[in-house]
Design a protein around this motif. Structure first.
Motif, PDB file in Angstrom:
ATOM      1  N   MET A  32      52.055  26.773   7.553  1.00  0.00           N
ATOM      2  CA  MET A  32      52.342  25.704   8.519  1.00  0.00           C
ATOM      3  C   MET A  32      51.274  25.661   9.612  1.00  0.00           C
ATOM      4  O   MET A  32      50.867  24.583  10.057  1.00  0.00           O
ATOM      5  CB  MET A  32      53.725  25.929   9.136  1.00  0.00           C
ATOM      6  CG  MET A  32      54.879  25.625   8.191  1.00  0.00           C
ATOM      7  SD  MET A  32      54.954  23.884   7.709  1.00  0.00           S
ATOM      8  CE  MET A  32      55.322  23.114   9.298  1.00  0.00           C
ATOM      9  N   GLN A  33      50.834  26.847  10.032  1.00  0.00           N
ATOM     10  CA  GLN A  33      49.760  26.899  11.025  1.00  0.00           C
ATOM     11  C   GLN A  33      48.473  26.322  10.448  1.00  0.00           C
ATOM     12  O   GLN A  33      47.733  25.601  11.142  1.00  0.00           O
ATOM     13  CB  GLN A  33      49.551  28.345  11.482  1.00  0.00           C
ATOM     14  CG  GLN A  33      50.717  28.904  12.283  1.00  0.00           C
ATOM     15  CD  GLN A  33      50.555  30.379  12.602  1.00  0.00           C
ATOM     16  OE1 GLN A  33      49.714  31.070  12.017  1.00  0.00           O
ATOM     17  NE2 GLN A  33      51.357  30.876  13.533  1.00  0.00           N
ATOM     18  N   ARG A  34      48.196  26.642   9.180  1.00  0.00           N
ATOM     19  CA  ARG A  34      47.029  26.060   8.529  1.00  0.00           C
ATOM     20  C   ARG A  34      47.156  24.544   8.437  1.00  0.00           C
ATOM     21  O   ARG A  34      46.175  23.812   8.624  1.00  0.00           O
ATOM     22  CB  ARG A  34      46.876  26.643   7.124  1.00  0.00           C
ATOM     23  CG  ARG A  34      46.308  28.054   7.069  1.00  0.00           C
ATOM     24  CD  ARG A  34      46.111  28.481   5.633  1.00  0.00           C
ATOM     25  NE  ARG A  34      45.259  27.531   4.912  1.00  0.00           N
ATOM     26  CZ  ARG A  34      45.124  27.506   3.593  1.00  0.00           C
ATOM     27  NH1 ARG A  34      45.848  28.360   2.845  1.00  0.00           N
ATOM     28  NH2 ARG A  34      44.322  26.640   3.007  1.00  0.00           N
ATOM     29  N   MET A  35      48.352  24.062   8.167  1.00  0.00           N
ATOM     30  CA  MET A  35      48.548  22.613   8.090  1.00  0.00           C
ATOM     31  C   MET A  35      48.339  21.962   9.452  1.00  0.00           C
ATOM     32  O   MET A  35      47.694  20.904   9.547  1.00  0.00           O
ATOM     33  CB  MET A  35      49.955  22.304   7.563  1.00  0.00           C
ATOM     34  CG  MET A  35      50.285  20.811   7.556  1.00  0.00           C
ATOM     35  SD  MET A  35      51.815  20.417   6.702  1.00  0.00           S
ATOM     36  CE  MET A  35      51.267  20.449   5.014  1.00  0.00           C
ATOM     37  N   ASP A  36      48.887  22.605  10.501  1.00  0.00           N
ATOM     38  CA  ASP A  36      48.682  22.063  11.849  1.00  0.00           C
ATOM     39  C   ASP A  36      47.202  22.009  12.187  1.00  0.00           C
ATOM     40  O   ASP A  36      46.704  21.020  12.776  1.00  0.00           O
ATOM     41  CB  ASP A  36      49.423  22.921  12.872  1.00  0.00           C
ATOM     42  CG  ASP A  36      50.928  22.769  12.778  1.00  0.00           C
ATOM     43  OD1 ASP A  36      51.377  21.762  12.192  1.00  0.00           O
ATOM     44  OD2 ASP A  36      51.644  23.647  13.273  1.00  0.00           O
ATOM     45  N   SER A  37      46.476  23.084  11.809  1.00  0.00           N
ATOM     46  CA  SER A  37      45.036  23.116  12.073  1.00  0.00           C
ATOM     47  C   SER A  37      44.313  22.035  11.278  1.00  0.00           C
ATOM     48  O   SER A  37      43.424  21.346  11.806  1.00  0.00           O
ATOM     49  CB  SER A  37      44.486  24.499  11.705  1.00  0.00           C
ATOM     50  OG  SER A  37      43.091  24.537  11.875  1.00  0.00           O
TER      51      SER A  37
END
Length: 340
Positions: A32-37
């Motif tokens: 999810m953090q990768r997606m936000d980034s």
């Protein structure tokens, strides 16, 4: 130990599923953090493309000077804060030392670089989304499997507990060797039968059976062969009594039967004769007629020989001893009055 095994068989998959769930949840948060980034980068790239298009339009389509596109170039410089190479192209254009045509070459390089970066980011974003969906399906499937397995094991544990309870209940009221009711069950059942007979003013007969010749078999052939003989005798007695009668084993080679009388006391005589005749054939065929086994039967009648179960058992047992003393393999009533 068996209870611990059942608990572990239920808890183990739950614990394993919980560990996998926690691990998957941690990876899910990272994705999810990768997606936000990736989404933030996608938003930045959209702004870059917009500013590049605006700057290109001002420099090439409108034929304006670099100074006219300075606002767009400064915006690009901010957007390229982390990209040294692209920022150098923008800085060169902001210095205004080149003609618009020359600045356009820098813009073309930036557009090409932005397109490649945007394509890579879109591909990364698609991979993250696919991974997230795979993990969602994994977690959902894992949860369903764990729930189904746990439900199955709980059901098995419940069925096993019920079987254990039924077995314990059966063993507490039945003889483990012959599966016949034991003395405890017989006494309880007989007490209810006597109470009913008292209300209805009917008669009951209690037959006390002792096997003649059993100890001879047990002493010479051992306990295992003696146990086999007892099981065969119990089966033959079971085949001779009515479904309404109660046959129980109350001693090593002793059985009792409680049966209702149709009219007078003598009506129980055919039953006693059938029980004695059932042992005519050898109980252990492998030994032929080497070990003949008979039955000495004592008969007590309710209410003439006793009003309580213990009194009837005692009277029938005494009558059985008299039958055995008379040579065995016969029946004997507790009192002469019982034949009246």
């Amino acid at each position: 130990m068996k209870k611990l095994y059942l608990n572990m068989s239920v808890l183990a998959p739950v614990v394993a599923a919980l560990c996998i769930f926690i691990g998957s949840a941690v990876l899910h948060v990272q994705e999810m953090q990768r997606m936000d980034s990736a989404l933030s980068e996608q938003d930045r790239l959209l702004h870059v493309r917009s500013e590049l298009q605006q700057a290109r339009r001002v420099l090439l389509e409108d034929g304006s000077s670099v100074a006219a596109a300075s606002s767009h170039l400064r915006a690009l410089a901010d957007l390229y804060a982390g990209d040294t190479t692209s920022r150098e192209h923008v800085e060169i254009m902001l210095q205004g030392t080149e003609m618009p045509e020359a600045a356009a070459r820098h813009l073309d390089a930036l557009v090409s670089s932005a397109a490649e970066t945007e394509a890579r980011n879109v591909e990364s974003l698609q991979q993250v989304r696919a991974t997230l969906w795979q993990r969602v399906w994994l977690l959902g499937g894992l949860g369903c499997v764990a729930m189904a397995y746990t439900s199955f094991m709980l059901l098995m544990a419940l069925l096993e507990r019920n079987r254990l309870n039924d077995r314990l209940k059966f063993e507490s009221t039945h003889d483990s060797l012959t599966s016949l009711p034991n003395r405890r069950f017989f006494t309880q059942w007989a007490e209810r039968a006597l109470a009913q007979a008292s209300r209805e003013r009917t008669q009951l007969a209690l037959l006390y059976i002792d096997l003649d010749g059993f100890r001879h078999v047990n002493d010479e052939q051992g306990r295992e062969m003696g146990d086999r003989l007892l099981r065969v005798a119990a089966q033959r007695f079971r085949e001779r009594v009515r479904e309404s009668d109660v046959l129980a084993r109350v001693g090593d080679d002793e059985y009792v039967i409680l049966t209702s009388l149709s009219n007078d006391s003598a009506s129980v005589t055919p039953l006693a004769d059938r029980l004695i005749a059932s042992l005519a054939e050898p109980l252990l065929p492998q030994f032929g007629s080497r070990y003949p086994v008979g039955a000495s039967i004592g008969i007590a009648v309710y209410p003439s020989d006793g009003m309580k179960v213990d009194a009837l058992i005692h009277a029938a047992e005494e009558a059985m001893r008299e039958a055995k003393a008379a040579g065995g393999n016969r029946h004997h009533f507790s009192s002469p009055s019982a034949l009246v």
